[in-house]
Scaffold this active site. Sequence first.
Site, PDB file in Angstrom:
ATOM      1  N   GLU A   1     -19.828   3.955  12.186  1.00  8.92           N
ATOM      2  CA  GLU A   1     -19.078   3.521  13.357  1.00  8.92           C
ATOM      3  C   GLU A   1     -18.686   4.709  14.241  1.00  8.92           C
ATOM      4  O   GLU A   1     -18.754   4.625  15.473  1.00  8.92           O
ATOM      5  CB  GLU A   1     -17.826   2.739  12.935  1.00  8.92           C
ATOM      6  CG  GLU A   1     -18.114   1.424  12.235  1.00  8.92           C
ATOM      7  CD  GLU A   1     -18.972   0.492  13.068  1.00  8.92           C
ATOM      8  OE1 GLU A   1     -18.771   0.431  14.301  1.00  8.92           O
ATOM      9  OE2 GLU A   1     -19.854  -0.169  12.494  1.00  8.92           O
TER      10      GLU A   1
ATOM     11  N   ASP B   1     -19.839   5.263  18.042  1.00  8.26           N
ATOM     12  CA  ASP B   1     -18.858   5.525  19.104  1.00  8.26           C
ATOM     13  C   ASP B   1     -19.246   6.769  19.902  1.00  8.26           C
ATOM     14  O   ASP B   1     -19.171   6.783  21.138  1.00  8.26           O
ATOM     15  CB  ASP B   1     -17.465   5.721  18.499  1.00  8.26           C
ATOM     16  CG  ASP B   1     -16.780   4.414  18.146  1.00  8.26           C
ATOM     17  OD1 ASP B   1     -17.311   3.350  18.516  1.00  8.26           O
ATOM     18  OD2 ASP B   1     -15.706   4.462  17.509  1.00  8.26           O
TER      19      ASP B   1
ATOM     20  N   HIS C   1     -26.010   2.363  16.870  1.00  9.90           N
ATOM     21  CA  HIS C   1     -26.431   2.042  15.498  1.00  9.90           C
ATOM     22  C   HIS C   1     -27.951   2.113  15.376  1.00  9.90           C
ATOM     23  O   HIS C   1     -28.485   2.579  14.361  1.00  9.90           O
ATOM     24  CB  HIS C   1     -25.937   0.650  15.112  1.00  9.90           C
ATOM     25  CG  HIS C   1     -24.457   0.588  14.857  1.00  9.90           C
ATOM     26  ND1 HIS C   1     -23.832   1.371  13.921  1.00  9.90           N
ATOM     27  CD2 HIS C   1     -23.477  -0.183  15.416  1.00  9.90           C
ATOM     28  CE1 HIS C   1     -22.539   1.100  13.900  1.00  9.90           C
ATOM     29  NE2 HIS C   1     -22.296   0.159  14.805  1.00  9.90           N
TER      30      HIS C   1
ATOM     31  N   HIS D   1     -22.351   1.189  22.132  1.00  5.47           N
ATOM     32  CA  HIS D   1     -21.968   1.407  20.736  1.00  5.47           C
ATOM     33  C   HIS D   1     -22.983   0.750  19.795  1.00  5.47           C
ATOM     34  O   HIS D   1     -23.421   1.370  18.816  1.00  5.47           O
ATOM     35  CB  HIS D   1     -20.565   0.842  20.491  1.00  5.47           C
ATOM     36  CG  HIS D   1     -20.193   0.776  19.038  1.00  5.47           C
ATOM     37  ND1 HIS D   1     -19.570   1.816  18.383  1.00  5.47           N
ATOM     38  CD2 HIS D   1     -20.368  -0.200  18.109  1.00  5.47           C
ATOM     39  CE1 HIS D   1     -19.382   1.483  17.124  1.00  5.47           C
ATOM     40  NE2 HIS D   1     -19.845   0.260  16.934  1.00  5.47           N
ATOM     41  N   GLU D   2     -23.355  -0.489  20.094  1.00  6.85           N
ATOM     42  CA  GLU D   2     -24.336  -1.169  19.250  1.00  6.85           C
ATOM     43  C   GLU D   2     -25.692  -0.468  19.305  1.00  6.85           C
ATOM     44  O   GLU D   2     -26.392  -0.364  18.300  1.00  6.85           O
ATOM     45  CB  GLU D   2     -24.476  -2.628  19.693  1.00  6.85           C
ATOM     46  CG  GLU D   2     -23.198  -3.445  19.571  1.00  6.85           C
ATOM     47  CD  GLU D   2     -22.694  -3.505  18.141  1.00  6.85           C
ATOM     48  OE1 GLU D   2     -23.517  -3.437  17.200  1.00  6.85           O
ATOM     49  OE2 GLU D   2     -21.461  -3.605  17.948  1.00  6.85           O
TER      50      GLU D   2
END
Length: 428
Positions: free
Chosen positions: A358, A362, A284, A280-281
């Site tokens: 976000e 995801d 970004h 997930h990070e």
Amino acid sequence: MTDSSFSLIFLASLAIFAGLQLWLDLRQARHVARHRGKVPAAFANRIEPASHQRAADYTVARIRLARVATVLSALWLLALTLGGGIQAFHDGWSRYFAPGGLAHGLALLGSVALVGWLVELPITLHRIFRVEQAFGFNRMTPRLFLADTLKEAAVAVALGGPVLAAVLWIVEASGPHWWFYAWLFWMGLNVALMVIWPTFIAPLFNRFQPLTDTALTSRIEALLTRCGFRARGLFVMDGSRRSAHGNAYFTGLGAARRIVFFDTLLEKLTPDELEAVLAHELGHFRHRHVLQRLLLLALASLGLLALLGQLAQAPWFFAGLGLAATDTASALLLFALVLPVFLFPLGPLMSLWSRRHEYQADAYAVAQTSAGSLASALVKLYRDNASTLTPDPLYSTFHDSHPPAALRLARLGSAPVPDRDAATQGAS
């Protein structure tokens, strides 16, 4: 614009700002308390009723403290501006330093910051040693709090002092377009801090040790390779020294980039879940969210500094906020203090933008790992961090940078099973 009309605009804006915050806080507390007795259907088989009730009580306790903080902040801002506080600081330091000079400006900014910290100190102490302690999150001791405070003060003096001095000098030396040169300095400083902070400043407060779990390290390195991401190292931070909350984050820039896991997070999540959280990070970065936010910061700070350049030449700006002095340090101080009052209405737009990021992160994590692992990790984090599953929608629109738990899990539940080969090719 006249002095009195700007004073009225400021008072009305502050009343709306504080009143809206208090109203939103009240809505949040009532909404969460109203849904305390029943776990939402989406979480019925994942979250125990006791955990749900604990999260509700924790949220309400934090909201009550936030309401006190809102009132205190509004009163402190009034005392500094129309109450004559900044002018009193200004006149007091004028006995020792020439008004408008570099030493006078640093003394003014430093003293207001120090007293402001003292005003907020009771709220901080109550949050750490009463609210966080009551719900089992606080691991901070008074001795560690004092040590952190002294270190923060040392960093503020060693780093903040020269930065403020440089800004004041640029303003005085650069003529009518000082705001552009100040902006260049500010952006350069932000980039430099992204390199300096993880390497030199963060280790002053926490211990960072290389991740020693070889199986987990191999798994994470395979994920990084699959995603085309390079990091200087994988580190574990002793977050448990201060709090039981768990987290993970990326920090640094270029060769200084590193991945940091809280030790509390490693204790709570399985390898599959850790991989999903990390993916997930990485999402970004893949979607260039960090770059987008840096560009937004650049544009916003340029616009705001240009505005300050105009306001610094407007006598009504100073007089309308209760200040007779019109020097550079006073202008910077006034602008920094009142700006949040006028920018608060932008909160929903920033939250909407952040939530979009976000969801994108995801989706990227699901493509690299699995929806089930990410959902399982999120549920554990909601439970262990006592995050409410039933936020008030309007409060959440203003304050929450992440989507509400139910919406986020519903989106993950509809995600397709990833084709690992296709995901690998897409990341290359």
